[in-house]
Enzyme design. Structure first.
Site, PDB file in Angstrom:
ATOM      1  N   HIS A   1      37.953  44.364  39.882  1.00  0.00           N
ATOM      2  CA  HIS A   1      38.439  43.861  41.128  1.00  0.00           C
ATOM      3  C   HIS A   1      39.977  43.615  41.159  1.00  0.00           C
ATOM      4  O   HIS A   1      40.497  43.642  42.196  1.00  0.00           O
ATOM      5  CB  HIS A   1      37.515  42.737  41.889  1.00  0.00           C
TER       6      HIS A   1
ATOM      7  N   ASP B   1      32.563  44.269  35.662  1.00  0.00           N
ATOM      8  CA  ASP B   1      33.887  44.007  36.580  1.00  0.00           C
ATOM      9  C   ASP B   1      35.107  44.258  35.521  1.00  0.00           C
ATOM     10  O   ASP B   1      35.702  43.137  35.316  1.00  0.00           O
ATOM     11  CB  ASP B   1      33.995  42.653  36.935  1.00  0.00           C
TER      12      ASP B   1
ATOM     13  N   SER C   1      41.048  35.899  37.000  1.00  0.00           N
ATOM     14  CA  SER C   1      40.387  36.741  37.089  1.00  0.00           C
ATOM     15  C   SER C   1      40.879  37.980  36.103  1.00  0.00           C
ATOM     16  O   SER C   1      42.212  37.922  36.144  1.00  0.00           O
ATOM     17  CB  SER C   1      40.264  37.506  38.293  1.00  0.00           C
TER      18      SER C   1
HETATM   19  N1  ARG Z   1      34.749  36.308  43.326  1.00  0.00           N
HETATM   20  C1  ARG Z   1      35.573  37.006  42.379  1.00  0.00           C
HETATM   21  C2  ARG Z   1      37.121  36.582  42.757  1.00  0.00           C
HETATM   22  O1  ARG Z   1      37.323  35.553  43.179  1.00  0.00           O
HETATM   23  C3  ARG Z   1      35.460  38.268  42.343  1.00  0.00           C
HETATM   24  C4  ARG Z   1      35.943  39.223  43.623  1.00  0.00           C
HETATM   25  C5  ARG Z   1      35.785  40.626  43.701  1.00  0.00           C
HETATM   26  N2  ARG Z   1      34.493  40.940  44.216  1.00  0.00           N
HETATM   27  C6  ARG Z   1      33.967  41.154  45.423  1.00  0.00           C
HETATM   28  N3  ARG Z   1      32.795  41.573  45.464  1.00  0.00           N
HETATM   29  N4  ARG Z   1      34.603  40.840  46.428  1.00  0.00           N
HETATM   30  O2  ARG Z   1      38.062  37.288  42.679  1.00  0.00           O
HETATM   31  N1  GLU Z   2      37.310  36.069  40.952  1.00  0.00           N
HETATM   32  C1  GLU Z   2      38.363  35.279  40.704  1.00  0.00           C
HETATM   33  C2  GLU Z   2      39.834  35.881  40.681  1.00  0.00           C
HETATM   34  O1  GLU Z   2      39.999  36.866  41.046  1.00  0.00           O
HETATM   35  C3  GLU Z   2      38.215  34.390  39.492  1.00  0.00           C
HETATM   36  C4  GLU Z   2      36.939  33.657  39.848  1.00  0.00           C
HETATM   37  C5  GLU Z   2      37.344  32.260  40.296  1.00  0.00           C
HETATM   38  O2  GLU Z   2      38.036  32.000  41.233  1.00  0.00           O
HETATM   39  O3  GLU Z   2      37.132  31.418  39.529  1.00  0.00           O
HETATM   40  O4  GLU Z   2      40.855  35.295  39.991  1.00  0.00           O
END
Ligand code: ARG
Ligand code: GLU
Length: 721
Positions: free
Chosen positions: A86, A222, A656
């Protein structure tokens, strides 16, 4: 009185203890002083000096800030880098078309010549950091107002920065910590030739999609791979065919030995923002006021975009990255508000504030300094909340319409055309740039989708945002259409040329100064600039006045909290600087009678498989490997392929792609998310519920090697079996 004192001590010890079990994002420079002993007690076998050293190469030399908002880590001596799928998403998307849909099908460069350049993408290494508090604060005192204080601080920072980078190709920054009570200097080195090496197909890299996002149990592969290129002297150079792979001072070695519950782990990366030391009023504003407004507006956008993506392949390519971004924040806000409520976060803060007030008033010195802080906070937030709500309606609502954001991009052209000092050549140059941004915009633009966004978002805005704080052009134009927003939309999208790529391209191609009237009269342009002008002229001054006052209060409140709890180790809030979080691999209990174990497997992917749901389609080749149990050296001792695991490391957005390391400092995973029940950890950490989610590095190598057949990349790495 005794009972009260006892209660206060109890809460104090509670708070002190709370800060131990995994909580905290610590400064690498201070590990030996604050954390090394505890880390070793928890099982770490390397030293703080191995993690961060001023004198020789250390693990920090293998970590980069990736693209401004993520973390990446070097895994070979030839600049090979791992981050999340991502995090690479936007760039993978830019290389994707209907014919070459790398987003859907994945991409693997078979040779270095096939690694794809990404203009605009950069990675940044930390060269060194240094405590510069005394230099920065040398000329300030407590009597100054925040504005004077800020300008003196800015001036000292400037000198420190220019001295630090003199005669080098480095950049530097001084950043405030503990709400402006301490300052650190960061010297950094940025590389701008970063090429895409490989990405798994979306049904691996984004398996579970937004449905599973922010949740455990998780099965998302990921990750994506890039390579840093440098000039012949191994120094940063802009993209050139002649650049060569960068040789880092350090790259991580990778452990295939596996992990078990209780193992020590740490996360090394660039967490973005946390706000752990706010007063209850601020948490209330975020969790109970702002989040619900933003959640509703994002929900409206997602309903429209998701429907369009379901029914059309091109729209899916065009909107997938945008939808992922909208959905990610949407879901995070839902989880955060839920988590704060479940934790009684606001009540906990209020209890703390009661004790704080007692402590402050117990001595004349503290009473004079801190006695009025909480009442001042209360007053400031009370006045600010309605403004912030209206601002949220604007940014999350009006600016959710794509043409509004895009049309405003022409205001500079309008300005330059009426500016006599600008030559025709200046204007041509700007027109060229606008042609480029128009091409990028229209590649991912669907007018039908945007019309629906306009109708939906502006309807909510005009009905729900406080009338007295609505943008005047919006209010007036809506009244002209008697509140019939669809009629307004039909009229606007028919008349504007900005939503029409063919008309706009032709217009820009033959552009001449005199044509600018056409833009000035365009209804999308008039609406957009009306909104942005109002942000500039009405909101910006109010926001900055609030922020200045609040910064000053927050700085004093932070200092006071530290003074009140002298034995507690305070970690500074995240601010996109390099940090270390550490904890243990750990299961948790998300609900009564429910236990979540600490790892997931390939078997779980097969259990989730559903060919009819986009997020749960399983890649055929992966299924084949599963059926043959062809796992090579990547299987766990339990004979399964482990996909992801959780641990009690305190992480946030920006982490991330961060490496997750074991007691020996070897790479065991790539951080990519947090568990649902713990998403409030940016505001308040709960050791029972907060877990970071990491991809098991063995799954990552299994995909690269067995599925993609890109063993050449694994051969570059340093593997500890
Ligand atoms: N929650 C994770 C973060 O904050 C992954 C985000 C990307 N994935 C998604 N399905 N949108 O970045
Ligand atoms: N998915 C998040 C990012 O893009 C990391 C997950 C979080 O926020 O802890 O940095």
């Amino acid at each position: 009185m005794k009972i009260k004192l006892l209660a206060a001590t109890l809460i104090l010890t509670l708070l002190t203890n709370l800060s131990r079990a995994g909580e905290g994002m610590w400064l690498p420079l201070l590990l030996s002083q604050l954390n090394e002993k505890e880390m070793r007690d928890m099982g770490m076998r390397i030293t703080a000096e191995d993690i961060y050293s001023v004198n020789h190469s250390s693990l920090k030399d293998a970590i980069v800030l990736f693209g401004g908002g993520c973390t990446g880590e070097l895994v070979s001596d030839q600049g090979l880098l791992l981050t999340n799928h991502h995090c690479g998403y936007g760039n993978i998307q830019k290389h994707s078309t209907l014919e070459h849909d790398y987003l859907t099908n994945g991409y693997w460069a078979q040779r270095m010549e096939e690694e794809l350049p990404n203009p605009g993408l950069s990675v940044t290494f930390l060269v060194r950091m240094e405590d510069v508090t005394s230099q920065v604060l040398m000329n300030v005192n407590d009597k100054m107002n925040q504005k004077v204080r800020d300008s003196i601080i800015q001036a000292s920072m400037k000198v420190l920065v220019s001295t630090a980078i003199k005669g080098t190709h480095y950049s530097a920054q001084v950043k405030p910590f503990y709400a402006g009570n301490q300052f650190y200097l960061f010297v950094a080195e940025t590389f701008t030739d970063v090429r895409l090496v490989g990405a798994p197909p979306s049904n691996i890299g984004k398996f579970g999609g937004d449905t599973d996002n922010w949740m455990w149990p998780r099965h998302t592969g990921d990750f994506s791979m890039f390579r840093i290129y440098a000039g012949k002297n191994n120094e940063p150079a802009d993209y050139s065919k002649d650049n060569v792979p960068y040789h880092p001072a350090k790259h991580l070695s990778i452990s295939l030995k596996g992990i078990k519950e209780g193992d020590f782990t740490f996360v090394y990366g660039f967490p973005g923002t946390t706000q752990e030391y706010l007063p209850s009023y601020a948490v209330d504003m975020t969790a109970l006021q702002r989040n619900p407004i933003a959640i509703g507006l994002r929900q409206q956008r997602l309903d429209i975009i998701d429907r369009a993506m379901e029914s059309d392949k091109l729209t899916r390519i065009q909107y997938s990255a945008k939808a992922a971004g909208i959905a990610n924040t949407w879901k995070k806000m839902i989880g955060e508000t839920r988590g704060i409520k479940r934790l009684d976060g606001i009540e906990k803060k209020q209890e703390f504030e009661t004790n704080f007030q007692q402590w402050a008033q117990s001595k004349p010195g503290t009473s004079a300094k801190y006695g009025q802080l909480l009442p001042a906070f209360s007053m400031a937030y009370q006045n600010f909340i309605p403004v912030n709500n209206a601002y949220t309606y604007l940014t999350e609502g009006l600016l959710g319409v794509e043409i509004i954001r895009f049309a405003n991009g022409y205001s500079n052209l309008v300005k330059q055309c009426s500016d006599k000092s600008k030559s025709d050549a200046d204007i041509q140059k700007l027109t060229k740039q606008l042609q480029q941004s128009a091409a990028a915009f229209y590649k991912n633009y669907n007018k039908k989708v945007d019309i629906q966004l306009f109708e939906s978002l502006l309807t909510t805005y005009t009905l729900s945002c406080e009338t007295g704080r609505q943008v005047p052009v919006v209010k007036e134009t809506s009244a002209k259409f008697k509140g019939n927003i669809p009629a307004w939309a039909a009229d606007l999208y028919k008349k504007t040329m900005i939503a029409d790529s063919a008309r706009m391209n032709a217009f820009l191609a033959g552009f001449d100064r005199g044509d600018i009237r056409k833009i000035e009269k365009d209804p999308a342009y008039i609406l957009a600039t009306g909104i942005y002008d109002y942000m500039q002229n009405y909101f910006a001054p109010v926001l900055s006045a609030f922020n200045a006052g609040n910064d000053s209060l927050q700085r004093q409140y932070m200092a006071a909290q530290m003074e009140m709890q002298p034995e507690k180790h305070f970690y500074p809030d995240a601010n996109s600087t390099l940090r270390v979080a550490y904890g243990n691999v750990k299961s948790y209990f998300p609900a009564d009678a429910v236990k979540y174990t600490w790892f997931t497997t390939l078997d779980g992917i097969m259990q989730k498989e559903n060919p009819d749901i986009y997020d749960y389609v399983v890649e055929p080749k992966l299924k084949e490997l599963y059926n043959l149990r062809d796992y090579g050296r990547y299987a766990d001792a339990d004979k399964s392929i482990h996909v992801a695991f959780i641990a009690s490391n305190h992480t946030t957005g920006g982490n991330s792609g961060s490496p997750v390391l074991n007691a020996d400092g070897q790479l065991i995973g790539i951080n990519f998310d947090r568990c649902w029940e713990g998403t409030m950890s940016d505001l308040m950490y709960d050791p029972d519920q907060c877990r970071n989610i990491s991809l098991d590095i063995r799954y990552c190598l299994f995909i690269i090697d067995k599925m993609a057949g890109a063993g050449r990349l694994v051969d570059e790495m340093t593997i500890a079996e």
